[in-house]
Write a protein that holds these residues in place. Sequence first.
Motif, PDB file in Angstrom:
ATOM      1  N   ALA A 191       0.833  -1.204   0.000  1.00 38.46           N
ATOM      2  CA  ALA A 191       0.000   0.000   0.000  1.00 38.46           C
ATOM      3  C   ALA A 191       0.869   1.256   0.000  1.00 38.46           C
ATOM      4  O   ALA A 191       0.571   2.232  -0.713  1.00 38.46           O
ATOM      5  N   ALA A 192       1.955   1.235   0.771  1.00 39.63           N
ATOM      6  CA  ALA A 192       2.856   2.389   0.809  1.00 39.63           C
ATOM      7  C   ALA A 192       3.527   2.610  -0.543  1.00 39.63           C
ATOM      8  O   ALA A 192       3.645   3.752  -1.017  1.00 39.63           O
ATOM      9  N   VAL A 193       3.969   1.529  -1.178  1.00 37.52           N
ATOM     10  CA  VAL A 193       4.587   1.642  -2.501  1.00 37.52           C
ATOM     11  C   VAL A 193       3.580   2.194  -3.505  1.00 37.52           C
ATOM     12  O   VAL A 193       3.906   3.044  -4.343  1.00 37.52           O
ATOM     13  N   SER A 194       2.341   1.726  -3.431  1.00 35.56           N
ATOM     14  CA  SER A 194       1.302   2.202  -4.340  1.00 35.56           C
ATOM     15  C   SER A 194       1.069   3.706  -4.175  1.00 35.56           C
ATOM     16  O   SER A 194       0.875   4.432  -5.158  1.00 35.56           O
ATOM     17  N   ALA A 195       1.111   4.187  -2.933  1.00 32.78           N
ATOM     18  CA  ALA A 195       0.938   5.622  -2.684  1.00 32.78           C
ATOM     19  C   ALA A 195       2.084   6.427  -3.290  1.00 32.78           C
ATOM     20  O   ALA A 195       1.866   7.508  -3.871  1.00 32.78           O
ATOM     21  N   VAL A 196       3.313   5.908  -3.179  1.00 29.79           N
ATOM     22  CA  VAL A 196       4.463   6.583  -3.790  1.00 29.79           C
ATOM     23  C   VAL A 196       4.318   6.607  -5.308  1.00 29.79           C
ATOM     24  O   VAL A 196       4.598   7.622  -5.968  1.00 29.79           O
ATOM     25  N   GLN A 197       3.859   5.509  -5.888  1.00 33.74           N
ATOM     26  CA  GLN A 197       3.640   5.454  -7.331  1.00 33.74           C
ATOM     27  C   GLN A 197       2.615   6.493  -7.767  1.00 33.74           C
ATOM     28  O   GLN A 197       2.759   7.108  -8.828  1.00 33.74           O
ATOM     29  N   TRP A 198       1.589   6.671  -6.963  1.00 31.86           N
ATOM     30  CA  TRP A 198       0.568   7.666  -7.295  1.00 31.86           C
ATOM     31  C   TRP A 198       1.166   9.064  -7.360  1.00 31.86           C
ATOM     32  O   TRP A 198       0.940   9.800  -8.324  1.00 31.86           O
ATOM     33  N   VAL A 199       1.949   9.419  -6.355  1.00 29.45           N
ATOM     34  CA  VAL A 199       2.558  10.752  -6.325  1.00 29.45           C
ATOM     35  C   VAL A 199       3.476  10.949  -7.530  1.00 29.45           C
ATOM     36  O   VAL A 199       3.394  11.966  -8.247  1.00 29.45           O
ATOM     37  N   LEU A 200       4.350   9.986  -7.788  1.00 26.73           N
ATOM     38  CA  LEU A 200       5.281  10.100  -8.912  1.00 26.73           C
ATOM     39  C   LEU A 200       4.538  10.111 -10.244  1.00 26.73           C
ATOM     40  O   LEU A 200       4.907  10.849 -11.170  1.00 26.73           O
ATOM     41  N   GLY A 201       3.495   9.311 -10.346  1.00 28.26           N
ATOM     42  CA  GLY A 201       2.725   9.265 -11.582  1.00 28.26           C
ATOM     43  C   GLY A 201       2.022  10.570 -11.896  1.00 28.26           C
ATOM     44  O   GLY A 201       1.996  11.027 -13.043  1.00 28.26           O
ATOM     45  N   VAL A 202       1.456  11.184 -10.867  1.00 27.12           N
ATOM     46  CA  VAL A 202       0.785  12.480 -11.069  1.00 27.12           C
ATOM     47  C   VAL A 202       1.800  13.548 -11.467  1.00 27.12           C
ATOM     48  O   VAL A 202       1.532  14.383 -12.345  1.00 27.12           O
ATOM     49  N   VAL A 203       2.979  13.539 -10.849  1.00 25.07           N
ATOM     50  CA  VAL A 203       4.029  14.492 -11.235  1.00 25.07           C
ATOM     51  C   VAL A 203       4.417  14.288 -12.690  1.00 25.07           C
ATOM     52  O   VAL A 203       4.588  15.254 -13.450  1.00 25.07           O
ATOM     53  N   LEU A 204       4.538  13.034 -13.095  1.00 25.89           N
ATOM     54  CA  LEU A 204       4.855  12.730 -14.496  1.00 25.89           C
ATOM     55  C   LEU A 204       3.776  13.253 -15.432  1.00 25.89           C
ATOM     56  O   LEU A 204       4.074  13.875 -16.464  1.00 25.89           O
ATOM     57  N   ASN A 262       7.417   2.096 -12.909  1.00 23.33           N
ATOM     58  CA  ASN A 262       7.333   0.705 -13.356  1.00 23.33           C
ATOM     59  C   ASN A 262       8.167  -0.224 -12.475  1.00 23.33           C
ATOM     60  O   ASN A 262       7.738  -1.335 -12.144  1.00 23.33           O
ATOM     61  N   ARG A 263       9.362   0.218 -12.101  1.00 20.52           N
ATOM     62  CA  ARG A 263      10.191  -0.625 -11.226  1.00 20.52           C
ATOM     63  C   ARG A 263       9.547  -0.781  -9.849  1.00 20.52           C
ATOM     64  O   ARG A 263       9.621  -1.853  -9.235  1.00 20.52           O
ATOM     65  N   LEU A 264       8.912   0.278  -9.364  1.00 21.46           N
ATOM     66  CA  LEU A 264       8.187   0.169  -8.105  1.00 21.46           C
ATOM     67  C   LEU A 264       7.013  -0.800  -8.237  1.00 21.46           C
ATOM     68  O   LEU A 264       6.643  -1.470  -7.257  1.00 21.46           O
ATOM     69  N   ASP A 265       6.439  -0.870  -9.441  1.00 24.21           N
ATOM     70  CA  ASP A 265       5.388  -1.855  -9.671  1.00 24.21           C
ATOM     71  C   ASP A 265       5.924  -3.263  -9.436  1.00 24.21           C
ATOM     72  O   ASP A 265       5.230  -4.125  -8.887  1.00 24.21           O
TER      73      ASP A 265
END
Length: 263
Positions: A146-159, A180-183
Amino acid sequence: MSTLFGAAQGDTAQSKIDLGADDRAAAAAETSRPWLGVGVVGAVGIAYSVSWITGLCLWPANPAVTSTSTGVTTAFAAHSGAAAAQFTLTEGLPAVGLAVVAFALGRAARAARAARAAAWAAAGGHAGARPGRLSRLALPAGALAAAVSAVQWVLGVVLAVVAAPRGEAAESLTLFQIVNRLDGVKMFLLAGMAVGGAALARRAVLPRWLGVEGAVLAILLLGSGVGYLTLNPALAPIAYVDGPLLLVWVTGVAVASGRRRRA
């Protein structure tokens, strides 16, 4: 006296009628709103799948894991709003769902271990009754996922809303690859969560079919996890198989946990 006795009988009969009417009304309400029977955890699990499916429908053609900086920047710049919404629906909101389900599994695992430990002690410490250990994976693995998914969300929105629209090709590619690597990391963690769930199914804490699916899901997630972590185009597409299985499994675990808690 007979009049009073008759009145009391009438009151009792009327009370039974009223109680029966109340029971029927409650049953009818639950039938008309079946989601009430799955509890909060079950509702969160259903919302998890709905959020994911909605997000995928917003922008079904994502760049491949091997896309170039130009391809990534062009794709996200052209679909900035849809991409940001997709990251929110597939990474941001599901992070909450994963956390809720993970903590529900953790609670179930603690209860199962306590019961198993009591049985072990009652059996005089025989190995066959020893408390299980794999079930302990569910909570930490799910919480970290869940924590990794939250980080992906932040980075994805910035992208999607900053880097790509500005034409920052190098930054866009870096963010895309990190997500993708975090995925891949998240898939490994989800595999651990699935193993923990399978262990709970063996203890009859979850339905048996969720245990079987959890075991299969864990194997598939390890394969796709390697694909995303290494940006391997041959292994990454396994996610097309384990993705739908994950939605079914998380929702099934949530509904089973919610019903078990309400029972």
